[in-house]
Design a protein around this motif. Structure first.
Motif, mmCIF file in Angstrom:
data_model
loop_
_atom_site.group_PDB
_atom_site.id
_atom_site.type_symbol
_atom_site.label_atom_id
_atom_site.label_comp_id
_atom_site.label_asym_id
_atom_site.label_seq_id
_atom_site.Cartn_x
_atom_site.Cartn_y
_atom_site.Cartn_z
ATOM 1 N N PRO A 134 0.798 -1.231 0.000
ATOM 2 C CA PRO A 134 0.000 0.000 0.000
ATOM 3 C C PRO A 134 0.829 1.280 0.000
ATOM 4 O O PRO A 134 0.414 2.277 -0.612
ATOM 5 C CB PRO A 134 -0.833 -0.134 1.283
ATOM 6 C CG PRO A 134 -0.997 -1.607 1.460
ATOM 7 C CD PRO A 134 0.311 -2.203 1.006
ATOM 8 N N ALA A 135 1.982 1.253 0.641
ATOM 9 C CA ALA A 135 2.817 2.455 0.703
ATOM 10 C C ALA A 135 3.391 2.838 -0.653
ATOM 11 O O ALA A 135 3.855 3.968 -0.839
ATOM 12 C CB ALA A 135 3.954 2.260 1.707
ATOM 13 N N GLU A 136 3.352 1.922 -1.627
ATOM 14 C CA GLU A 136 3.823 2.209 -2.986
ATOM 15 C C GLU A 136 2.735 2.820 -3.866
ATOM 16 O O GLU A 136 2.987 3.147 -5.023
ATOM 17 C CB GLU A 136 4.282 0.925 -3.679
ATOM 18 C CG GLU A 136 5.458 0.208 -3.081
ATOM 19 C CD GLU A 136 5.736 -1.079 -3.839
ATOM 20 O OE1 GLU A 136 6.188 -1.004 -4.999
ATOM 21 O OE2 GLU A 136 5.461 -2.167 -3.287
ATOM 22 N N CYS A 137 1.544 2.966 -3.311
ATOM 23 C CA CYS A 137 0.375 3.330 -4.122
ATOM 24 C C CYS A 137 -0.148 4.715 -3.775
ATOM 25 O O CYS A 137 -0.013 5.187 -2.649
ATOM 26 C CB CYS A 137 -0.742 2.315 -3.907
ATOM 27 S SG CYS A 137 -0.277 0.603 -4.301
ATOM 28 N N VAL A 138 -0.770 5.338 -4.762
ATOM 29 C CA VAL A 138 -1.530 6.570 -4.568
ATOM 30 C C VAL A 138 -2.934 6.338 -5.105
ATOM 31 O O VAL A 138 -3.107 5.869 -6.233
ATOM 32 C CB VAL A 138 -0.882 7.770 -5.290
ATOM 33 C CG1 VAL A 138 -1.811 8.977 -5.266
ATOM 34 C CG2 VAL A 138 0.451 8.126 -4.645
ATOM 35 N N ALA A 139 -3.938 6.651 -4.288
ATOM 36 C CA ALA A 139 -5.332 6.585 -4.714
ATOM 37 C C ALA A 139 -5.837 7.973 -5.042
ATOM 38 O O ALA A 139 -5.404 8.959 -4.428
ATOM 39 C CB ALA A 139 -6.191 5.960 -3.617
ATOM 40 N N ILE A 140 -6.737 8.058 -5.996
ATOM 41 C CA ILE A 140 -7.382 9.323 -6.340
ATOM 42 C C ILE A 140 -8.860 9.157 -6.036
ATOM 43 O O ILE A 140 -9.537 8.284 -6.596
ATOM 44 C CB ILE A 140 -7.163 9.704 -7.820
ATOM 45 C CG1 ILE A 140 -5.663 9.759 -8.145
ATOM 46 C CG2 ILE A 140 -7.797 11.063 -8.105
ATOM 47 C CD1 ILE A 140 -5.048 8.460 -8.594
ATOM 48 N N GLU A 141 -9.368 9.999 -5.107
ATOM 49 C CA GLU A 141 -10.718 9.837 -4.573
ATOM 50 C C GLU A 141 -11.447 11.164 -4.502
ATOM 51 O O GLU A 141 -10.828 12.202 -4.228
ATOM 52 C CB GLU A 141 -10.661 9.216 -3.171
ATOM 53 C CG GLU A 141 -10.393 7.716 -3.157
ATOM 54 C CD GLU A 141 -11.638 6.904 -3.505
ATOM 55 O OE1 GLU A 141 -12.707 7.502 -3.707
ATOM 56 O OE2 GLU A 141 -11.523 5.668 -3.566
ATOM 57 N N ASP A 142 -12.769 11.102 -4.694
ATOM 58 C CA ASP A 142 -13.584 12.327 -4.653
ATOM 59 C C ASP A 142 -14.506 12.384 -3.443
ATOM 60 O O ASP A 142 -15.193 13.385 -3.253
ATOM 61 C CB ASP A 142 -14.447 12.421 -5.917
ATOM 62 C CG ASP A 142 -15.563 11.378 -5.913
ATOM 63 O OD1 ASP A 142 -16.740 11.765 -5.820
ATOM 64 O OD2 ASP A 142 -15.248 10.173 -5.979
ATOM 65 N N SER A 143 -14.541 11.335 -2.621
ATOM 66 C CA SER A 143 -15.518 11.282 -1.532
ATOM 67 C C SER A 143 -14.853 10.981 -0.201
ATOM 68 O O SER A 143 -13.731 10.449 -0.144
ATOM 69 C CB SER A 143 -16.574 10.207 -1.808
ATOM 70 O OG SER A 143 -15.995 8.916 -1.718
ATOM 71 N N LYS A 144 -15.580 11.289 0.872
ATOM 72 C CA LYS A 144 -15.098 10.964 2.218
ATOM 73 C C LYS A 144 -14.940 9.455 2.382
ATOM 74 O O LYS A 144 -13.915 8.986 2.892
ATOM 75 C CB LYS A 144 -16.073 11.509 3.265
ATOM 76 C CG LYS A 144 -15.726 11.109 4.698
ATOM 77 C CD LYS A 144 -16.771 11.610 5.675
ATOM 78 C CE LYS A 144 -16.486 11.126 7.096
ATOM 79 N NZ LYS A 144 -17.522 11.608 8.054
ATOM 80 N N SER A 145 -15.944 8.684 1.958
ATOM 81 C CA SER A 145 -15.881 7.236 2.145
ATOM 82 C C SER A 145 -14.719 6.625 1.375
ATOM 83 O O SER A 145 -14.014 5.741 1.880
ATOM 84 C CB SER A 145 -17.200 6.581 1.734
ATOM 85 O OG SER A 145 -17.496 6.822 0.385
ATOM 86 N N GLY A 146 -14.483 7.098 0.151
ATOM 87 C CA GLY A 146 -13.365 6.578 -0.622
ATOM 88 C C GLY A 146 -12.025 6.957 -0.029
ATOM 89 O O GLY A 146 -11.089 6.145 0.021
#
Length: 244
Positions: free
Chosen positions: A176-188
């Motif tokens: 997980p530390a190698e990853c970046v997520a792109i999110e638009d919501s609080k839950s995400g």
């Protein structure tokens, strides 16, 4: 910090302008369920979106059952989940559009070959596949790198549960530390943060001004590293994460 090697994209209102379309269809079905339960409450699409943004239909139904104190049998719930999926997909196949600037950014990332790319969504897999196909994004994501909290897991769930992000990281062979997520919501955002993943918040789908400011604060308060209002800012936001 480990080198960033994988980008994990939420789908609805991050890659594809789909939430409003989907929640219109969801509201129709939710209202049918409430009527059947003799509950004198009805939702519009925007009202349902405000209460349950970032959650899939199963999570939404759990919220409604808790809020209005009724229970559906598992078989009944699964029947409604399938109906909702079919209705939403039909709408998305007609009307879905990409978020502003995202296809150009995906093209650039694909050409660079610097990062792996995957889609990590709460929505049903068929819906995600239909969405990204409609807006010409399927070519950027290997079929086995599209993950759904509603479909991919042994036990279906929804964000903010981190299970789908942890599952996706394992499937693509990344920490997980190698990853970046792109999110638009609080839950995400919470889902990714709880999985130990860095988050770039995207608020371009919200109305400029107070609404964007409110969502920017909400996402940062829940763990997003930084915020972008348009996909043209992604390179800079990703660089900020990598330098942290």
């Amino acid at each position: 910090m480990p080198k960033i090697t994988e980008l994990l994209f939420d789908c609805d209102n991050t890659l594809v302008l789909s939430e409003e379309l989907a929640f219109e269809a969801c509201a129709e079905l939710a209202n049918e369920i409430l009527e059947k339960q003799k509950i004198d409450v009805r939702y519009t699409g925007p009202q349902l979106l405000a209460d349950f943004v970032g959650q899939n239909f199963r999570g939404m139904m759990g919220g409604l059952q808790e809020k209005y104190n009724f229970t559906m049998e598992p078989t009944e719930l699964e029947s409604y989940v399938k109906q909702e999926e079919d209705r939403v997909i039909a709408t998305l196949e007609k009307k879905a559009q990409p978020c502003a600037g995202v296809n150009a950014e995906l093209e650039k990332l694909a050409r660079s070959k610097k990062y792996g790319m995957a889609v990590v969504s709460s929505s049903a897999l068929r819906r995600v596949q239909a969405s990204i196909k409609k807006v010409d994004q399927a070519k950027f994501f290997p079929p086995d790198h599209i993950f759904s909290a509603a479909t991919s897991l042994p036990h279906p769930t929804s964000k903010p549960n981190p299970a789908i992000y942890l599952f996706a990281c394992k499937a693509v062979g990344k920490d997980p530390a190698e990853c970046v997520a792109i999110e638009d919501s609080k839950s995400g955002t919470l889902s990714a943060v709880r999985a130990g993943i860095h988050v770039v918040g995207y608020v371009g789908v919200y109305e400029a001004g107070d609404e964007q400011d409110k969502m920017s604060k909400l996402l940062k308060d829940n763990g997003a590293t930084n915020i972008m209002t348009h996909w043209s800012q992604f390179d800079d936001r990703l660089a900020e994460v990598e330098k942290a």
